[in-house]
Design a protein around this motif. Structure first.
Motif, PDB file in Angstrom:
ATOM      1  N   LEU A 125      36.258 -25.977  -8.550  1.00  0.00           N
ATOM      2  CA  LEU A 125      37.213 -25.460  -7.587  1.00  0.00           C
ATOM      3  C   LEU A 125      36.481 -24.798  -6.418  1.00  0.00           C
ATOM      4  CD1 LEU A 125      40.295 -24.680  -7.082  1.00  0.00           C
ATOM      5  CD2 LEU A 125      39.737 -22.543  -8.259  1.00  0.00           C
ATOM      6  N   GLN A 126      36.944 -25.060  -5.187  1.00  0.00           N
ATOM      7  CA  GLN A 126      36.346 -24.474  -3.995  1.00  0.00           C
ATOM      8  C   GLN A 126      37.245 -23.357  -3.447  1.00  0.00           C
ATOM      9  OE1 GLN A 126      33.137 -25.690  -2.352  1.00  0.00           O
ATOM     10  NE2 GLN A 126      33.165 -26.021  -4.567  1.00  0.00           N
ATOM     11  N   THR A 127      36.625 -22.388  -2.782  1.00  0.00           N
ATOM     12  CA  THR A 127      37.387 -21.259  -2.259  1.00  0.00           C
ATOM     13  C   THR A 127      36.738 -20.713  -0.991  1.00  0.00           C
ATOM     14  OG1 THR A 127      38.349 -19.104  -2.829  1.00  0.00           O
ATOM     15  CG2 THR A 127      36.159 -19.586  -3.690  1.00  0.00           C
ATOM     16  N   GLY A 128      37.533 -20.034  -0.180  1.00  0.00           N
ATOM     17  CA  GLY A 128      37.066 -19.370   1.026  1.00  0.00           C
ATOM     18  C   GLY A 128      38.140 -18.420   1.509  1.00  0.00           C
ATOM     19  N   THR A 129      37.814 -17.600   2.490  1.00  0.00           N
ATOM     20  CA  THR A 129      38.820 -16.693   3.049  1.00  0.00           C
ATOM     21  C   THR A 129      39.169 -17.125   4.471  1.00  0.00           C
ATOM     22  OG1 THR A 129      37.190 -15.090   3.856  1.00  0.00           O
ATOM     23  CG2 THR A 129      38.081 -14.757   1.634  1.00  0.00           C
ATOM     24  N   PHE A 130      40.410 -16.799   4.865  1.00  0.00           N
ATOM     25  CA  PHE A 130      40.973 -17.243   6.137  1.00  0.00           C
ATOM     26  C   PHE A 130      41.741 -16.100   6.781  1.00  0.00           C
ATOM     27  CE2 PHE A 130      40.089 -20.899   3.659  1.00  0.00           C
ATOM     28  CZ  PHE A 130      39.837 -21.932   4.541  1.00  0.00           C
ATOM     29  N   THR A 131      41.758 -16.106   8.108  1.00  0.00           N
ATOM     30  CA  THR A 131      42.508 -15.111   8.864  1.00  0.00           C
ATOM     31  C   THR A 131      43.788 -15.743   9.406  1.00  0.00           C
ATOM     32  OG1 THR A 131      40.482 -13.981   9.520  1.00  0.00           O
ATOM     33  CG2 THR A 131      42.459 -13.508  10.799  1.00  0.00           C
ATOM     34  N   VAL A 132      44.917 -15.077   9.209  1.00  0.00           N
ATOM     35  CA  VAL A 132      46.191 -15.565   9.730  1.00  0.00           C
ATOM     36  C   VAL A 132      46.212 -15.380  11.240  1.00  0.00           C
ATOM     37  CG1 VAL A 132      48.699 -15.275   9.697  1.00  0.00           C
ATOM     38  CG2 VAL A 132      47.375 -15.024   7.568  1.00  0.00           C
ATOM     39  N   ASP A 133      46.408 -16.481  11.969  1.00  0.00           N
ATOM     40  CA  ASP A 133      46.455 -16.434  13.434  1.00  0.00           C
ATOM     41  C   ASP A 133      47.876 -16.265  13.960  1.00  0.00           C
ATOM     42  OD1 ASP A 133      43.645 -16.949  13.709  1.00  0.00           O
ATOM     43  OD2 ASP A 133      44.046 -19.045  13.263  1.00  0.00           O
TER      44      ASP A 133
END
Length: 289
Positions: free
Chosen positions: A174-182
């Motif tokens: 499983l891959q994962t990362g963090t993201f910022t809501v634009d």
């Protein structure tokens, strides 16, 4: 993980009506991290064998998703579509299974359960997959009880092809990362890669993958599921479908088939919110599955 995709014009009209989604090549979260062992056990890999294809043939594929009740997985609506790309309120492959509770699809532990039905949301690229049997040893992820906000940081988990720049091998983990809501719309959010890189981005086969909040104390809540976006990897936003605005539909769909303890989806750990389905702007995006 570099990939190439066929472009697709996705029209999300002001009426918020559902539109057909067409198949495309696939890959994993670009430039993500391997998920830690036993982390995000609610993340699901939906595998489809013998999908109808144009010309009368068949193909195999898969999507990502999240366990939201013992017998229910939430994913992208376009993961269940016919050969013409029309979303279908049922399973369409000869065999559909859900791998739940393990980060390595081919590894030990967890569960592999048949998917027996699918329910499509109206006005949103979201579907529920019904499992043949309940999964009782993997805690489902609660649905968010409040809307995301611009600037909020979310984590994404998803499965997909990996390889040395060609995106041709099945995922090992499983891959994962963090993201910022634009930006936040009535039914969709836009989110851009934050870590491990600015061009960390979801790709096809991440369709339906869960964007979730990580709160103090380790509590998580499901905010959105991957829907569509540009070719990956890329900087800038992708589209994902909000789930807090679909909470009423989710609970009604589950309650229509399930009875007994644990049959109701938990909303943010506190209860049920009102449903709001609204309009979205026209954008060019490719489906992620």
């Amino acid at each position: 993980m570099l990939v190439s995709l066929r472009n697709l014009l996705v029209v999300l009209a002001a009426s918020a009506a559902a539109v057909p989604w067409h198949p495309g090549p696939a890959a994993a979260i670009a430039y993500g991290d391997d998920a830690p062992d036993r982390a995000y056990r609610f993340a699901v890999m939906l595998t489809m064998t013998g999908l109808p294809a144009e010309g009368g043939g068949t193909r195999d594929s898969w999507c990502s998703g999240a366990l939201i009740a013992p017998r229910w997985v939430i994913t992208a609506g376009h993961c269940f579509r016919d050969a013409g790309g029309r979303r279908i309120g049922r399973t369409v492959a000869e065999r559909t299974t859900a791998i739940v509770g393990r980060a390595e699809p081919g590894g030990p532990g967890g569960h592999e359960v048949e998917v027996v039905d699918a329910v499509q949301a109206e006005g949103a690229d979201v579907a529920l997959a019904e499992l043949a049997e309940a999964i009782t040893d993997v805690p489902p992820i609660p649905l968010a009880d409040r809307a995301p906000r611009p600037g909020e940081v979310l984590r994404l988990a998803g499965f997909g092809l990996t390889g040395d720049g060609d995106g041709t091998r099945p995922p090992k983990v499983l891959q994962t990362g963090t993201f910022t809501v634009d930006a936040v719309g009535d039914t969709l959010i836009e989110a851009s890669g934050r870590s491990p890189r600015a061009d960390t981005s979801p790709c096809p086969h991440d369709s339906g993958g869960p964007y979730f909040r990580q709160e103090p104390g380790g509590r998580v809540t499901l905010v959105a599921v991957v829907s569509s976006g540009p070719s990956c990897p890329h900087t800038g936003p992708d589209f994902s479908a909000r789930v807090d605005s679909l909470a009423g539909w989710v609970n009604e769909s589950v309650a229509a088939k399930d009875t007994g303890p644990g049959s109701t989806v938990v909303l943010g750990g506190v209860g049920l919110a009102a449903v709001l389905v609204g309009a979205l702007a026209v954008r060019r995006r490719s489906p992620r599955g």
